[in-house]
Design an enzyme around this catalytic site. Sequence first.
Site, PDB file in Angstrom:
ATOM      1  N   ARG A  39     -14.880  -2.105  15.950  1.00 28.10           N
ATOM      2  CA  ARG A  39     -15.282  -2.751  14.695  1.00 28.10           C
ATOM      3  C   ARG A  39     -16.663  -3.395  14.860  1.00 28.10           C
ATOM      4  NH1 ARG A  39     -14.234  -7.827  13.153  1.00 28.10           N
ATOM      5  NH2 ARG A  39     -12.354  -8.038  14.400  1.00 28.10           N
ATOM      6  N   TYR A  98     -24.826   3.036 -10.076  1.00 26.92           N
ATOM      7  CA  TYR A  98     -23.518   3.580  -9.690  1.00 26.92           C
ATOM      8  C   TYR A  98     -22.415   2.632 -10.201  1.00 26.92           C
ATOM      9  CZ  TYR A  98     -19.661   5.230  -6.868  1.00 26.92           C
ATOM     10  OH  TYR A  98     -18.450   5.714  -6.456  1.00 26.92           O
ATOM     11  N   ASP A 111     -30.550   1.974  -3.186  1.00 31.12           N
ATOM     12  CA  ASP A 111     -29.521   2.991  -2.970  1.00 31.12           C
ATOM     13  C   ASP A 111     -30.230   4.348  -3.033  1.00 31.12           C
ATOM     14  OD1 ASP A 111     -27.503   4.914  -3.247  1.00 31.12           O
ATOM     15  OD2 ASP A 111     -26.192   3.575  -4.379  1.00 31.12           O
ATOM     16  N   LYS A 134     -21.816  11.676   0.322  1.00 33.76           N
ATOM     17  CA  LYS A 134     -22.504  12.636  -0.523  1.00 33.76           C
ATOM     18  C   LYS A 134     -23.380  13.557   0.346  1.00 33.76           C
ATOM     19  CE  LYS A 134     -20.417  10.120  -3.582  1.00 33.76           C
ATOM     20  NZ  LYS A 134     -21.046   8.975  -4.216  1.00 33.76           N
TER      21      LYS A 134
HETATM   22  C1  LIG Z   1     -20.752   7.649  -4.429  1.00 28.87           C
HETATM   23  C2  LIG Z   1     -21.832   6.662  -4.548  1.00 28.87           C
HETATM   24  C3  LIG Z   1     -21.686   5.348  -4.059  1.00 28.87           C
HETATM   25  C4  LIG Z   1     -20.392   4.851  -3.452  1.00 28.87           C
HETATM   26  O1  LIG Z   1     -20.109   5.510  -2.266  1.00 28.87           O
HETATM   27  P1  LIG Z   1     -18.622   5.721  -1.694  1.00 28.87           P
HETATM   28  O2  LIG Z   1     -18.857   6.463  -0.422  1.00 28.87           O
HETATM   29  O3  LIG Z   1     -17.841   6.476  -2.709  1.00 28.87           O
HETATM   30  O4  LIG Z   1     -18.055   4.361  -1.465  1.00 28.87           O
HETATM   31  C5  LIG Z   1     -22.769   4.499  -4.171  1.00 28.87           C
HETATM   32  N1  LIG Z   1     -23.921   4.886  -4.743  1.00 28.87           N
HETATM   33  C6  LIG Z   1     -24.090   6.125  -5.239  1.00 28.87           C
HETATM   34  C7  LIG Z   1     -25.389   6.490  -5.861  1.00 28.87           C
HETATM   35  C8  LIG Z   1     -23.061   7.056  -5.163  1.00 28.87           C
HETATM   36  O5  LIG Z   1     -23.236   8.290  -5.659  1.00 28.87           O
END
Ligand SMILES: *Cc1c(COP(=O)(O)O)cnc(C)c1O
Length: 393
Positions: free
Chosen positions: A58, A111, A183, A208
């Site tokens: 962790r 998001y 992000d 992603k």
């Molecule tokens: C999917 C996504 C998230 C969240 O990610 P998870 O892995 O599902 O927790 C955050 N920002 C964007 C732009 C996303 O497409």
Amino acid sequence: MHTDRKPATRAVHVTAPPLTDSRPLSVPIYQASTFAFDDPDALATALGAPDQGFTYSRYRNPTTQALEETLADLEGGVAAAATASGMGAISSILLGELGSGDHVIAQNCLYGGTYAILRDLSARFGVEVTYVPGDDPAEVAAARRPNTRLLYLETIANPVTKVGDLPAFLAAGKAAGLVTVVDNTFASPILCRPIEHGADVVLHSATKYLGGHSDVTGGVLVFAEEERYRRAWQHTMELGAAADPFAAWLIIRGIQTLPLRMERHCANAGLLADRLAGHPAVASVRWPGRADHPDHEVASRFLAGYGGMLAFDLRGGREAGRRFAKGVRLAKLAASLGGVETTLMHPASTSHRQFDAEALRAAGIGEGTIRVSVGIEDADDLWADLAQALDGN
Ligand SMILES: *Cc1c(COP(=O)(O)O)cnc(C)c1O
């Protein structure tokens, strides 16, 4: 071998052979929660810092660290923290950086999970949030208050592929003395490295494009400065948000082909965007690489490619959207994105089904909007699939 010990003991104490003249070419999965030490002082030192040896996964794990170092390098940061999901990264940085009563400026195209946590932080901890359109960097100075602490942006935003002037917004955030968080999930470090434009923190949903194969959930935070990384490491550790080594390993494996995949995602998206724009059932197409995209010029200034996400509007509205989503065969109707396979969403009949036409419009979505995460399949096969689903409309 300790043949003087009983089987119950010998069965438990399995040890890996030491490596001498060779080492694995790939990063091994250190599927270990705990690490043994010979010296108590070394264990004590390792427990207190992110870079003094491995104690407990962790806190830190060799496989996870290989992912963190790779991402820090690709994003041009000094260090990274891998998390169990993209939301793990987002929650860790917001909970770590913000205190009650702090004010956040965020772009209003975000998001969904990010909206949700900002709303919770407002309701429960008095964090104030101002959403700005993200069209003009002067919005930052205009929204700034004495208690403003953080500016939150996305490189390419869902679902309509909005691209703001990231370098200018980051400069405005810096001038206002704010911590800037980006992000960068949709762009990946192959198309944009926000730290090079002044961002303090870059984060990803590694679920992603980084993972890229729709088989792992993960996230990562990348830092421009060591000091902020050390504080964030403390928070991710306390929140228990750390990535599992096997997940980290899958993401490392994904990253090895990220540059190649991104190239194909972008090329396929460009080709499909153009063909969609020429189809009579399609009213409009949004892909930042097209000259008719409202942010095309801005995107061209700082993106190395326009990404694999596109959206288009069907003339037939909600019903046409539903029929299209049911009509595709190769492309899959699925909520996630960024995988090797093409996936799509019809927000008006799925994620936004409770929204009426006006509420949809406010969210930048039409009743017939289809969002596509273009995969790396053969582009002609993809077009044939979309075309047959369009012709059924
Ligand atoms: C999917 C996504 C998230 C969240 O990610 P998870 O892995 O599902 O927790 C955050 N920002 C964007 C732009 C996303 O497409």
